[in-house]
Design a protein around this motif. Structure first.
Motif, mmCIF file in Angstrom:
data_model
loop_
_atom_site.group_PDB
_atom_site.id
_atom_site.type_symbol
_atom_site.label_atom_id
_atom_site.label_comp_id
_atom_site.label_asym_id
_atom_site.label_seq_id
_atom_site.Cartn_x
_atom_site.Cartn_y
_atom_site.Cartn_z
ATOM 1 N N PHE A 55 0.828 -1.206 0.000
ATOM 2 C CA PHE A 55 0.000 0.000 0.000
ATOM 3 C C PHE A 55 0.864 1.258 0.000
ATOM 4 O O PHE A 55 0.510 2.258 -0.634
ATOM 5 N N TYR A 56 1.995 1.219 0.692
ATOM 6 C CA TYR A 56 2.884 2.382 0.691
ATOM 7 C C TYR A 56 3.555 2.551 -0.662
ATOM 8 O O TYR A 56 3.537 3.645 -1.251
ATOM 9 N N PHE A 57 4.177 1.483 -1.188
ATOM 10 C CA PHE A 57 4.908 1.604 -2.448
ATOM 11 C C PHE A 57 3.979 1.873 -3.630
ATOM 12 O O PHE A 57 4.438 2.341 -4.669
ATOM 13 N N ALA A 58 2.686 1.579 -3.484
ATOM 14 C CA ALA A 58 1.741 1.939 -4.540
ATOM 15 C C ALA A 58 1.606 3.450 -4.665
ATOM 16 O O ALA A 58 1.141 3.950 -5.701
ATOM 17 N N LEU A 59 2.014 4.174 -3.654
ATOM 18 C CA LEU A 59 1.957 5.637 -3.667
ATOM 19 C C LEU A 59 3.282 6.264 -4.072
ATOM 20 O O LEU A 59 3.456 7.478 -3.946
ATOM 21 N N THR A 60 4.211 5.456 -4.563
ATOM 22 C CA THR A 60 5.540 5.960 -4.917
ATOM 23 C C THR A 60 5.938 5.495 -6.308
ATOM 24 O O THR A 60 5.353 4.565 -6.864
ATOM 25 N N ARG A 61 6.926 6.147 -6.870
ATOM 26 C CA ARG A 61 7.651 5.616 -8.015
ATOM 27 C C ARG A 61 8.960 5.082 -7.453
ATOM 28 O O ARG A 61 9.790 5.843 -6.987
ATOM 29 N N TRP A 62 9.126 3.758 -7.517
ATOM 30 C CA TRP A 62 10.244 3.157 -6.806
ATOM 31 C C TRP A 62 11.058 2.239 -7.708
ATOM 32 O O TRP A 62 10.581 1.732 -8.712
ATOM 33 N N THR A 63 12.311 2.140 -7.314
ATOM 34 C CA THR A 63 13.213 1.143 -7.877
ATOM 35 C C THR A 63 13.776 0.357 -6.696
ATOM 36 O O THR A 63 13.343 0.529 -5.555
ATOM 37 N N LEU A 64 14.741 -0.496 -6.976
ATOM 38 C CA LEU A 64 15.302 -1.318 -5.917
ATOM 39 C C LEU A 64 15.994 -0.482 -4.857
ATOM 40 O O LEU A 64 16.046 -0.866 -3.682
ATOM 41 N N PHE A 65 16.507 0.686 -5.227
ATOM 42 C CA PHE A 65 17.314 1.474 -4.306
ATOM 43 C C PHE A 65 16.714 2.839 -3.983
ATOM 44 O O PHE A 65 17.268 3.568 -3.165
ATOM 45 N N ASP A 66 15.612 3.210 -4.579
ATOM 46 C CA ASP A 66 15.091 4.561 -4.378
ATOM 47 C C ASP A 66 13.575 4.564 -4.560
ATOM 48 O O ASP A 66 13.014 3.695 -5.249
ATOM 49 N N SER A 67 12.917 5.517 -3.938
ATOM 50 C CA SER A 67 11.473 5.688 -4.112
ATOM 51 C C SER A 67 11.118 7.155 -3.958
ATOM 52 O O SER A 67 11.733 7.883 -3.170
ATOM 53 N N GLY A 71 1.826 10.131 -4.448
ATOM 54 C CA GLY A 71 0.407 10.151 -4.086
ATOM 55 C C GLY A 71 -0.403 9.127 -4.871
ATOM 56 O O GLY A 71 0.000 7.974 -5.039
ATOM 57 N N LEU A 72 -1.527 9.581 -5.396
ATOM 58 C CA LEU A 72 -2.446 8.692 -6.103
ATOM 59 C C LEU A 72 -2.203 8.649 -7.610
ATOM 60 O O LEU A 72 -3.037 8.116 -8.351
ATOM 61 N N ASP A 73 -1.067 9.186 -8.054
ATOM 62 C CA ASP A 73 -0.792 9.218 -9.496
ATOM 63 C C ASP A 73 -0.757 7.816 -10.108
ATOM 64 O O ASP A 73 -1.257 7.595 -11.218
ATOM 65 N N ASN A 74 -0.158 6.861 -9.404
ATOM 66 C CA ASN A 74 -0.081 5.494 -9.938
ATOM 67 C C ASN A 74 -1.464 4.893 -10.133
ATOM 68 O O ASN A 74 -1.728 4.221 -11.143
ATOM 69 N N PHE A 75 -2.357 5.123 -9.198
ATOM 70 C CA PHE A 75 -3.716 4.584 -9.324
ATOM 71 C C PHE A 75 -4.444 5.231 -10.501
ATOM 72 O O PHE A 75 -5.146 4.551 -11.255
ATOM 73 N N ARG A 76 -4.264 6.533 -10.656
ATOM 74 C CA ARG A 76 -4.916 7.219 -11.764
ATOM 75 C C ARG A 76 -4.380 6.725 -13.102
ATOM 76 O O ARG A 76 -5.157 6.476 -14.035
ATOM 77 N N ASP A 77 -3.063 6.542 -13.188
ATOM 78 C CA ASP A 77 -2.481 6.067 -14.437
ATOM 79 C C ASP A 77 -2.892 4.629 -14.743
ATOM 80 O O ASP A 77 -3.138 4.283 -15.905
ATOM 81 N N PHE A 78 -2.958 3.800 -13.713
ATOM 82 C CA PHE A 78 -3.346 2.409 -13.953
ATOM 83 C C PHE A 78 -4.806 2.322 -14.395
ATOM 84 O O PHE A 78 -5.147 1.539 -15.295
ATOM 85 N N LEU A 79 -5.669 3.104 -13.785
ATOM 86 C CA LEU A 79 -7.083 3.091 -14.174
ATOM 87 C C LEU A 79 -7.285 3.666 -15.568
ATOM 88 O O LEU A 79 -8.314 3.404 -16.202
ATOM 89 N N ALA A 80 -6.313 4.460 -16.045
ATOM 90 C CA ALA A 80 -6.395 5.002 -17.403
ATOM 91 C C ALA A 80 -5.823 4.051 -18.448
ATOM 92 O O ALA A 80 -5.854 4.362 -19.647
ATOM 93 N N SER A 281 2.660 -0.896 -11.299
ATOM 94 C CA SER A 281 2.220 -2.279 -11.159
ATOM 95 C C SER A 281 1.859 -2.601 -9.711
ATOM 96 O O SER A 281 0.944 -3.391 -9.457
ATOM 97 N N THR A 282 2.536 -1.984 -8.754
ATOM 98 C CA THR A 282 2.167 -2.188 -7.353
ATOM 99 C C THR A 282 0.788 -1.612 -7.082
ATOM 100 O O THR A 282 -0.018 -2.219 -6.357
ATOM 101 N N ALA A 283 0.501 -0.462 -7.667
ATOM 102 C CA ALA A 283 -0.845 0.101 -7.539
ATOM 103 C C ALA A 283 -1.880 -0.838 -8.152
ATOM 104 O O ALA A 283 -2.987 -0.999 -7.619
ATOM 105 N N GLY A 284 -1.526 -1.468 -9.271
ATOM 106 C CA GLY A 284 -2.431 -2.439 -9.869
ATOM 107 C C GLY A 284 -2.680 -3.625 -8.952
ATOM 108 O O GLY A 284 -3.813 -4.124 -8.856
ATOM 109 N N ASN A 285 -1.638 -4.083 -8.274
ATOM 110 C CA ASN A 285 -1.806 -5.174 -7.319
ATOM 111 C C ASN A 285 -2.722 -4.783 -6.172
ATOM 112 O O ASN A 285 -3.551 -5.582 -5.711
ATOM 113 N N VAL A 286 -2.580 -3.565 -5.693
ATOM 114 C CA VAL A 286 -3.456 -3.087 -4.617
ATOM 115 C C VAL A 286 -4.898 -3.023 -5.107
ATOM 116 O O VAL A 286 -5.829 -3.429 -4.397
ATOM 117 N N LEU A 287 -5.092 -2.527 -6.322
ATOM 118 C CA LEU A 287 -6.449 -2.474 -6.872
ATOM 119 C C LEU A 287 -7.025 -3.876 -7.055
ATOM 120 O O LEU A 287 -8.211 -4.105 -6.795
#
Length: 310
Positions: A55-67, A71-80, A281-287
């Motif tokens: 749920f936290y990483f769904a609110l971030t743009r993350w890689t293995l070493f950084d995030s 906010g809710l941008d990932n959810f909006r993009d996935f729903l689009a 993709s994490t936001a997609g998993n949460v959805l």
């Protein structure tokens, strides 16, 4: 008449034999709860912690070493996502088709394999065997069997004058073909659940039907079918959840194709992982988690009420 003692059972005024009567009981009461501790630790580490982190990483743009928090941008993009509507429809169709067929076939096989068959034990093993086979191996095998030119299925159909289609290469048959393979692999588990449910029905009910002159259909209709409802309830819930989350068989056989016609929500999520959009993709998993919960919890409540009524 002997006067009974009515004073306190503990404390300074209690009789010597009763002052510490409750202490061992309190110590013993904690014993059964301590047995829950290992399971609770495993549940927290394996389920709760990853869920909260997702749920936290769904609110971030993350890689293995950084995030970076977005906010809710990932959810909006996935729903689009342009294929999400097709993926959602395919997911619901796949879950309904596979769970429905597993219920029907599992019940019929359960009735058959609890009857007086000579090879009953062997047939039970044969029916359950596909459950033990790796899903990836099943997908690869059936991909070869369903090839339009060299596949065994179309060759058998050609012997009876039927021109078989391109089962997994045609948009009209790809998802249905995968669903039927899923049923073939999973119906053994449904059958075992039904066998257990049918064998738990008291024989008195069947004897009562026989005394009344009932046929095999009457035994099935008025005894087996209603009294095996707990097994039906379990098969529906397990199969429907599995269908909503299904990915491995679809990806092995069609990779969501041809085009995007057999994509499900899970395969769309995986394609985002492949493209490097980890937060998306994490936001997609949460959805997907929310969708499964929103569908299964009311379904479980409805079926549970019917189970109590039955």
């Amino acid at each position: 008449m002997t006067k009974q003692y009515a004073g306190p059972l503990s404390g300074p005024g209690a009789p010597p034999g009763h002052r510490h009567a409750r202490s061992p009981a309190k110590r013993r009461s904690a014993y059964p709860y301590a047995l829950y501790l290992p399971a609770a630790v495993v549940y927290v580490v394996i389920f709760l912690v990853p869920t909260v982190m997702a749920f936290y990483f769904a609110l971030t743009r993350w890689t293995l070493f950084d995030s970076t928090f977005v906010g809710l941008d990932n959810f909006r993009d996935f729903l689009a996502e342009q294929n999400l509507r097709i993926g959602f429809q395919n997911t619901i169709f796949y879950a309904v088709a596979t769970s429905g067929l597993k219920v029907v076939l599992g019940l019929l096989l359960g009735v058959l394999l609890t009857s007086r068959l000579r090879l009953r034990g062997f047939l039970r093993s044969v029916v359950f065997f596909p459950v033990l086979v790796s899903t990836v191996a099943v997908g690869i095998t059936f991909s070869a069997l369903l090839r339009p030119d060299t596949g065994l299925v179309n060759k058998v159909l050609a012997l009876v004058g039927v021109d078989g289609p391109d089962w997994i290469g045609d948009a009209n048959t790809a998802l249905l073909s995968v669903a039927l393979v899923d049923v073939w692999k999973g119906v053994g588990l449904a059958t075992v659940i039904y066998i257990a449910g049918i064998l738990s029905i008291p024989q008195d009910y069947y004897q009562a039907v026989a005394v009344d002159g009932g046929t095999a259909w009457h035994r099935f209709r008025h005894v087996t079918l209603p009294l095996s409802w707990p097994a039906t309830y379990s098969v529906i819930i397990l199969s429907f959840i599995g269908g909503l989350r299904s990915f491995d068989l679809i990806w092995t056989m069609t990779r969501g194709g041809p085009g995007f016609t057999s994509d499900t929500i899970a395969s769309i999520i995986y394609k985002q992982y492949q493209a490097g959009f980890f937060g998306l993709s994490t936001a997609g998993n949460v959805l997907l988690f929310i969708i499964v919960t929103a569908i299964v919890v009311p379904l479980n409540h409805f079926l549970g009420k019917r189970q109590v009524a039955a």
